[in-house]
Design an enzyme around this catalytic site. Structure first.
Site, PDB file in Angstrom:
ATOM      1  NE  ARG A  84      -2.520   0.998   3.586  1.00  0.00           N
ATOM      2  CZ  ARG A  84      -3.256   0.850   4.680  1.00  0.00           C
ATOM      3  NH1 ARG A  84      -4.549   0.597   4.571  1.00  0.00           N
ATOM      4  NH2 ARG A  84      -2.711   0.926   5.885  1.00  0.00           N
ATOM      5  CE  LYS A 186      -2.253   4.747   7.383  1.00  0.00           C
ATOM      6  NZ  LYS A 186      -3.636   5.052   7.702  1.00  0.00           N
ATOM      7  CD  GLU A 222     -11.666   6.133   4.674  1.00  0.00           C
ATOM      8  OE1 GLU A 222     -10.940   5.911   5.669  1.00  0.00           O
ATOM      9  OE2 GLU A 222     -11.323   5.894   3.516  1.00  0.00           O
TER      10      GLU A 222
END
Length: 346
Positions: A84, A186, A222
């Site tokens: 990721r 992220k 989210e």
């Protein structure tokens, strides 16, 4: 070989930073990463013109190290964090840190700080924070020419102070991420823009914000730091998906989906409209992520409207409880690791 732990009140730790013995550092210059290694220096000395300060080239990860019941120190699926972060770096035009080197660096830094890994049963863990920033000088809008990859570790307690007490969320008037923007990586910039809404929520008595999609403000996405899960009246686990690719692909969420399927729970991954949540279609709700694993949600507020989740309003609901106990059991060695998710450090 057993390591003598630091003299800390492990059961009273908050989710805060404490310096440990060493960090890991590697620098990218002239088109390549250096060999990297451990360092006792926890500070960075950067130029005022470093790219991180001007164009926010920064990404990070989060994972944990645990002491198992038999005394081993392990991490949970670090290869997925590595992948990721690789993808986050590519999206931000940063040089990706190789996946195999990422996993090895995690192993090095956790092993070197073994005395800081909380003992089994303490409720605490060693939080592992890999990060990458632009360190090279850049004044025009462009990628920097130098970067630093670091991993710091710190012992932490629960992310939410109430532990497994159901928390309250509110629908944010702000947007978390643009459609087809950076919501699925992220990046530090995603979290910077969530700070004011988060503090506003705290001042109003809420633990977090729930964000709707910014394109239509129709679908659940989210919170500022965790994915969302719902449970229907018939026990189906519903996992919200983003039709604009704006939800971070949580490693905890992916793992919980597999755990649910292993337990025979029906799992449906699909876009979820906020109107459906307001209609009372779900009896449980939870937030999932590395820091909290699962935090039960008792209520979501939108102005004067309050949505309650009856099976998990006063205490964590049965489905969320089973999922959390199973995943944490796998992580600390109490439950069989059928999928080889647990990575042994030492």
């Amino acid at each position: 070989m057993a390591v003598e732990k630091k003299d800390l009140d492990w059961g009273s730790l908050d989710f805060g930073y404490r310096k440990t013995d060493v960090s890991y550092v590697s620098n990218w210059k002239d088109g390549a990463w250096d060999e990297g290694g451990l360092t006792a220096d926890h500070s960075l000395n950067l130029s005022e013109c470093a790219g991180i300060f001007h164009y926010c080239q920064a990404c990070f990860e989060g994972l944990k190290a645990y002491t198992t019941e038999d005394g081993r120190i392990v991490c949970f699926r670090p290869d997925l964090n590595a992948q990721r972060m690789y993808e986050s770096a590519e999206r931000l035009e940063m040089p990706p840190f190789p996946v195999d080197r990422f996993v090895d660096a995690v192993k090095q830094v956790v092993a070197a700080n073994a005395a800081w890994v909380p003992p089994f049963g303490s409720g605490a863990t060693l939080y592992v924070r890999p990060l990458m920033i632009a360190t090279g000088d850049v004044i025009g809008v462009a990628p920097a020419d130098e970067y630093q990859f670091r991993i710091l570790v710190t012992p932490v307690g629960p992310y939410f102070k109430g532990g497994l007490k159901p928390i309250k969320l509110r629908i944010s008037e702000y947007d978390r991420a643009a459609p087809h923007g950076t919501g699925n990586i992220k990046a530090g910039l995603n979290y910077a823009m969530s700070l004011k809404p988060t503090m506003d929520a705290h001042r109003a008595g809420f633990a977090e914000n729930l964000y709707l999609d910014s394109q239509s403000r129709t679908y659940v996405e989210e919170t500022g730091g965790a994915n969302v899960l719902f449970v229907t009246k018939d026990g189906t686990l519903v996992v919200p998906q983003s039709h604009t690719d704006s939800i971070l692909p949580s490693i905890t969420r992916r793992s919980l989906v597999q755990v649910a399927e292993d337990l025979g729970i029906t799992v449906v991954q699909r876009p979820v409209e906020w109107a459906e949540v307001k209609s009372g279609a779900f009896v449980e709700c939870g937030l999932c992520g590395t820091a909290a694993v699962i935090s039960p949600v008792g209520e979501i507020h939108e102005d004067e409207t309050v949505v309650s989740f009856p099976a998990g309003h006063d205490e964590i609901g049965p489905v969320m409880k089973k999922l959390r106990e199973t995943l944490t059991g796998i992580q600390d060695g109490a439950v069989e690791d059928k999928h080889n998710w647990v990575f042994e450090i030492c």
